[in-house]
Design a protein around this motif. Sequence first.
Motif, PDB file in Angstrom:
ATOM      1  N   MET A 176       0.848  -1.123   0.074  1.00 35.22           N
ATOM      2  CA  MET A 176      -0.171   0.080  -0.262  1.00 35.22           C
ATOM      3  C   MET A 176       0.954   1.341   0.326  1.00 35.22           C
ATOM      4  O   MET A 176       1.515   1.167   0.695  1.00 35.22           O
ATOM      5  N   ILE A 177       1.082   1.873  -0.629  1.00 35.50           N
ATOM      6  CA  ILE A 177       1.063   3.629  -0.501  1.00 35.50           C
ATOM      7  C   ILE A 177       0.261   5.121  -0.524  1.00 35.50           C
ATOM      8  O   ILE A 177      -1.027   4.480  -0.864  1.00 35.50           O
ATOM      9  N   TYR A 178       0.490   5.205   0.026  1.00 33.97           N
ATOM     10  CA  TYR A 178      -0.008   6.604   0.312  1.00 33.97           C
ATOM     11  C   TYR A 178       0.211   7.973   0.787  1.00 33.97           C
ATOM     12  O   TYR A 178       1.485   7.818   1.058  1.00 33.97           O
ATOM     13  N   GLN A 179       0.069   8.978   0.778  1.00 37.55           N
ATOM     14  CA  GLN A 179       0.631  10.399   1.056  1.00 37.55           C
ATOM     15  C   GLN A 179       0.264  10.659   2.173  1.00 37.55           C
ATOM     16  O   GLN A 179      -0.868  11.269   3.169  1.00 37.55           O
ATOM     17  N   ASN A 180       1.325  10.898   3.012  1.00 36.41           N
ATOM     18  CA  ASN A 180       0.886  11.154   4.324  1.00 36.41           C
ATOM     19  C   ASN A 180       0.937  12.810   4.581  1.00 36.41           C
ATOM     20  O   ASN A 180       0.148  13.867   3.771  1.00 36.41           O
ATOM     21  N   LYS A 238       2.656  15.739   5.272  1.00 40.22           N
ATOM     22  CA  LYS A 238       3.245  16.190   5.090  1.00 40.22           C
ATOM     23  C   LYS A 238       3.321  16.790   3.684  1.00 40.22           C
ATOM     24  O   LYS A 238       4.042  16.460   2.623  1.00 40.22           O
ATOM     25  N   GLY A 239       3.052  15.547   2.641  1.00 34.06           N
ATOM     26  CA  GLY A 239       2.543  14.853   1.388  1.00 34.06           C
ATOM     27  C   GLY A 239       3.885  14.048   0.941  1.00 34.06           C
ATOM     28  O   GLY A 239       4.335  14.176  -0.705  1.00 34.06           O
ATOM     29  N   ARG A 240       4.459  13.630   1.748  1.00 33.57           N
ATOM     30  CA  ARG A 240       5.753  12.578   1.505  1.00 33.57           C
ATOM     31  C   ARG A 240       4.794  11.573   0.837  1.00 33.57           C
ATOM     32  O   ARG A 240       3.723  11.031   1.939  1.00 33.57           O
ATOM     33  N   LEU A 241       5.461  10.365  -0.072  1.00 34.44           N
ATOM     34  CA  LEU A 241       4.673   9.059   0.217  1.00 34.44           C
ATOM     35  C   LEU A 241       5.002   7.752   0.730  1.00 34.44           C
ATOM     36  O   LEU A 241       6.537   8.064   1.545  1.00 34.44           O
ATOM     37  N   VAL A 242       4.705   7.608   1.768  1.00 34.73           N
ATOM     38  CA  VAL A 242       4.940   6.114   2.896  1.00 34.73           C
ATOM     39  C   VAL A 242       4.322   5.079   2.444  1.00 34.73           C
ATOM     40  O   VAL A 242       3.540   4.866   1.222  1.00 34.73           O
TER      41      VAL A 242
END
Length: 119
Positions: A1-5, A7-11
């Motif tokens: 799973m990839i999401y944007q936190n 702060k705008g960073r991809l996790v």
Amino acid sequence: MIYQNAKGRLVWHGGADAAWDAWKSASDWRANKRTKRGASKRWARFATLTARDGNACFYCGKPVTFEDFTIEHLVSLTQGGPDHIANMAVSHARCNATAGHLSVVEKVRLAEGMKGSAQ
């Protein structure tokens, strides 16, 4: 799973980075380990069926060994038959292929004919 936190960073979680790397390099990737059909399950079914029915092929009536048997679903799975021991019988691969996707009545008639011609 990839999401944007926030702060705008991809996790990246759960191996998403490995999947991405495999996709970029056009290599194989699996989310889960591949499972093998165990010989122990095959042996258990063979033992159960031969204890119930003997070691004769459902179609031709000749002896079947562990090395040359297949499991015949009397009502095929494609026709909605259950994958349950009550719907199974042992047969030779050749005999099973001859039966194909016949109905139960046609399979019984085929078995009677094959056993009758062998005598």
